[in-house]
Design an enzyme around this catalytic site. Structure first.
Site, PDB file in Angstrom:
ATOM      1  N   ALA A  78       0.821  -1.211   0.000  1.00 49.49           N
ATOM      2  CA  ALA A  78       0.000   0.000   0.000  1.00 49.49           C
ATOM      3  C   ALA A  78       0.857   1.264   0.000  1.00 49.49           C
ATOM      4  CB  ALA A  78      -0.943  -0.002   1.188  1.00 49.49           C
ATOM      5  N   THR A  79       2.040   1.211   0.585  1.00 53.69           N
ATOM      6  CA  THR A  79       2.907   2.397   0.575  1.00 53.69           C
ATOM      7  C   THR A  79       3.233   2.783  -0.860  1.00 53.69           C
ATOM      8  OG1 THR A  79       3.832   1.834   2.726  1.00 53.69           O
ATOM      9  CG2 THR A  79       5.132   3.327   1.345  1.00 53.69           C
ATOM     10  N   ASN A 165      -6.491   3.388  10.310  1.00 55.80           N
ATOM     11  CA  ASN A 165      -5.804   2.200  10.826  1.00 55.80           C
ATOM     12  C   ASN A 165      -5.630   2.208  12.338  1.00 55.80           C
ATOM     13  OD1 ASN A 165      -4.074   4.348   9.570  1.00 55.80           O
ATOM     14  ND2 ASN A 165      -2.509   3.325  10.807  1.00 55.80           N
ATOM     15  N   GLN A 193      -7.131  -0.774   5.178  1.00 61.14           N
ATOM     16  CA  GLN A 193      -7.818  -1.427   6.302  1.00 61.14           C
ATOM     17  C   GLN A 193      -9.233  -1.859   5.923  1.00 61.14           C
ATOM     18  OE1 GLN A 193      -6.542  -2.360   9.160  1.00 61.14           O
ATOM     19  NE2 GLN A 193      -4.596  -1.280   9.068  1.00 61.14           N
ATOM     20  N   SER A 213      -3.298  -3.709   0.362  1.00 58.66           N
ATOM     21  CA  SER A 213      -2.066  -4.400   0.704  1.00 58.66           C
ATOM     22  C   SER A 213      -2.336  -5.858   1.072  1.00 58.66           C
ATOM     23  CB  SER A 213      -1.414  -3.688   1.896  1.00 58.66           C
ATOM     24  OG  SER A 213      -0.251  -4.370   2.286  1.00 58.66           O
ATOM     25  N   HIS A 215      -0.678  -7.988   3.056  1.00 62.67           N
ATOM     26  CA  HIS A 215      -0.490  -8.481   4.423  1.00 62.67           C
ATOM     27  C   HIS A 215      -1.507  -7.947   5.417  1.00 62.67           C
ATOM     28  CE1 HIS A 215       1.613  -5.075   6.571  1.00 62.67           C
ATOM     29  NE2 HIS A 215       1.775  -4.667   5.339  1.00 62.67           N
ATOM     30  N   THR A 254      10.197  -7.065 -12.892  1.00 67.40           N
ATOM     31  CA  THR A 254       9.665  -8.419 -13.009  1.00 67.40           C
ATOM     32  C   THR A 254       8.580  -8.640 -11.964  1.00 67.40           C
ATOM     33  OG1 THR A 254      11.762  -9.228 -13.843  1.00 67.40           O
ATOM     34  CG2 THR A 254      10.294 -10.873 -12.878  1.00 67.40           C
ATOM     35  N   CYS A 340       6.610   5.056  18.316  1.00 64.92           N
ATOM     36  CA  CYS A 340       8.046   5.173  18.548  1.00 64.92           C
ATOM     37  C   CYS A 340       8.673   5.840  17.343  1.00 64.92           C
ATOM     38  CB  CYS A 340       8.673   3.800  18.732  1.00 64.92           C
ATOM     39  SG  CYS A 340       8.064   2.956  20.171  1.00 64.92           S
TER      40      CYS A 340
HETATM   41  C1  LIG Z   1      -0.551  -0.846   6.642  1.00 65.86           C
HETATM   42  C2  LIG Z   1      -1.066   0.369   5.998  1.00 65.86           C
HETATM   43  C3  LIG Z   1      -0.369   0.986   4.945  1.00 65.86           C
HETATM   44  C4  LIG Z   1       0.993   0.482   4.475  1.00 65.86           C
HETATM   45  O1  LIG Z   1       0.864  -0.726   3.801  1.00 65.86           O
HETATM   46  P1  LIG Z   1       2.167  -1.545   3.328  1.00 65.86           P
HETATM   47  O2  LIG Z   1       1.618  -2.575   2.420  1.00 65.86           O
HETATM   48  O3  LIG Z   1       2.732  -2.115   4.572  1.00 65.86           O
HETATM   49  O4  LIG Z   1       3.071  -0.607   2.645  1.00 65.86           O
HETATM   50  C5  LIG Z   1      -0.920   2.101   4.365  1.00 65.86           C
HETATM   51  N1  LIG Z   1      -2.100   2.590   4.768  1.00 65.86           N
HETATM   52  C6  LIG Z   1      -2.809   2.040   5.760  1.00 65.86           C
HETATM   53  C7  LIG Z   1      -4.113   2.631   6.157  1.00 65.86           C
HETATM   54  C8  LIG Z   1      -2.316   0.916   6.419  1.00 65.86           C
HETATM   55  O5  LIG Z   1      -3.012   0.385   7.412  1.00 65.86           O
END
Ligand SMILES: *Cc1c(COP(=O)(O)O)cnc(C)c1O
Length: 416
Positions: A78-79, A165, A193, A213, A215, A254, A340
């Site tokens: 997502a980043t 999030n 989310q 994303s 994960h 790729t 942190c």
């Molecule tokens: C986790 C998260 C991201 C970042 O996602 P990645 O796949 O880890 O780069 C961006 N936006 C929100 C709202 C998230 O919860």
């Protein structure tokens, strides 16, 4: 070495990341070994097998969003999707060239987005774009009216997360999308989310660009997608990575075939199981919140009462110190209201944005449930939190003073 029972940590941090569903891992495995081809190899079987698997995954992700498969670009997460959407639109639709001194274009977002939206917007600001960061109301929910009030003639993009999030609040995304479409403004939503948990229909919801994303929806890490609308309007982006021209030129490199297969499978499972899972998670969250608030005084659930995701609870505990609370709940894997950042322990900018004071922000916990959270995990987590908070309050002179009826806001503290 087998972990002893005492070592078991209850995972309630599914908003940070989710475990891979075993069915996802199973789908991925053959693509590491037997079917290891590069989709760019157009003249042999290995390449065709990889391409067929990617096509299937693209259809699965598109189906989750009500999109066409041609509208899905695979990214590293997502980043990257957020960066490609925001910078890609800004550079493609700019109103004035870089260095001209004129405003290159106006962007609207919010001050409580994920850093993966805030930081690209801040970079564009340095490069001559103007950005409005809308501040949230106390309940954390952004409405279409708030966005409408910020629109200018030179607004080129609105980027608004679908759900937050940290606190799980849900913004008026379909209404904001409709507003943007009526004004010919491109609308991006960070749905990291939301997607896979709640229904999406990019047509009905008037979305031009959507980030998700792997994960966060029981797929692997390091894979994500960006939905890019192809018609009404056809959204164009300036690519950020140049090279082999993969992903319609928007994202060279790729393809991560195993990751893409995993994301596709995760999307298909999420779509099939969304309704039942959403109801179960909502019941878990409500039970957790009501158990905690009925057993402890001076605690508050952050964010709007109803307009919140089923799986995220964020609770502030008065009269306890944040770090001590985290220490006391070591058997729980949760997030705290302290981010942190490098060396210092800053209170969460999201909670601060809502008007939660620094002290309370520090003593807040985000508990996020997921597909593999059981009823018994909630019971154990509540017992552990209640015990920890009671114990810390026993040691708190402030809590004593408060219970003796002393108005702490009127106490004159010694100055140093
Ligand atoms: C986790 C998260 C991201 C970042 O996602 P990645 O796949 O880890 O780069 C961006 N936006 C929100 C709202 C998230 O919860």
């Amino acid at each position: 070495m087998a972990a002893s029972r005492e070592d078991r940590v209850i995972y309630l941090d599914n908003a940070a990341t989710t475990p891979c569903d075993p069915r996802v891992v199973e789908a991925m495995l053959p693509y590491f070994t037997e079917h290891f081809g590069n989709t760019g190899s157009r003249n042999h079987r290995y390449g065709w097998e990889a391409e067929a698997a990617v096509d299937t995954a693209r259809e699965q992700v598109a189906a989750l969003l009500g999109a066409d498969e041609k509208e899905i670009i695979f990214t590293s997460g997502a980043t990257e999707s957020n960066n490609l959407a925001i910078k890609g639109v800004a550079y493609m639709y700019e109103k004035a060239p870089a260095g001209s001194g004129a405003c290159r274009g106006h962007i609207i977002t919010t001050s409580i987005e994920h850093k993966a939206v805030l930081d690209p917007c801040k970079r564009l600001q340095k490069e001559g774009f103007e950005v409005t960061f809308l501040d949230p109301p106390a309940d954390g929910v952004f409405t279409a009216a708030m966005v409408e009030a910020a629109i200018r003639p030179d607004t080129i993009l609105v980027s608004m997360m679908w759900a937050n999030n940290e606190i799980g609040t849900i913004n008026e995304v379909p209404q904001i999308g409709a507003l943007c479409h009526a004004r010919d403004i491109i609308f991006h939503t960070d749905a990291t989310q939301w997607a896979g948990k709640m229904p999406v229909d990019v047509e009905r919801d008037c979305i031009d660009l959507l980030s998700l994303s792997g994960h966060k929806l029981y797929g692997p890490k390091g894979i994500g997608a960006l939905y890019v609308r192809r018609r009404k309007p056809r959204v164009r982006l300036q690519a950020l990575v140049d090279g082999g021209g993969q992903e319609r030129g928007y994202r060279s490199g790729t393809l991560n075939v195993t990751g893409i297969v995993g994301l596709g499978k995760a999307a298909a499972l999420a779509k099939a199981e969304m309704d039942a899972e959403g109801q179960r998670l909502l019941a878990l969250r409500k039970r957790l919140e009501s158990m905690v608030t009925s057993q402890l005084d001076h605690c508050a659930v952050n964010g709007h009462a109803d307009k919140r995701l089923p799986h995220i609870a964020n609770i502030s505990f008065g009269f306890v110190e944040g770090e001590s609370l985290m220490m006391a709940c070591k058997e729980l894997a949760v997030s705290s209201g302290s981010a942190c950042t490098s060396a210092s322990l800053e209170p969460s900018y999201v909670l601060k944005g809502l008007g939660v004071g620094d002290e309370l922000a520090h003593s807040s916990l985000r508990l996020s449930m997921g597909r593999f959270t059981k009823d018994s995990d909630i019971d154990a987590a509540v017992a552990s939190i209640v015990k920890a908070v009671r114990k810390l309050r026993e040691l708190s002179p402030l809590y004593d003073m408060h219970n003796e009826g002393i108005d702490l806001s009127k106490v004159e503290w010694g100055h140093h």
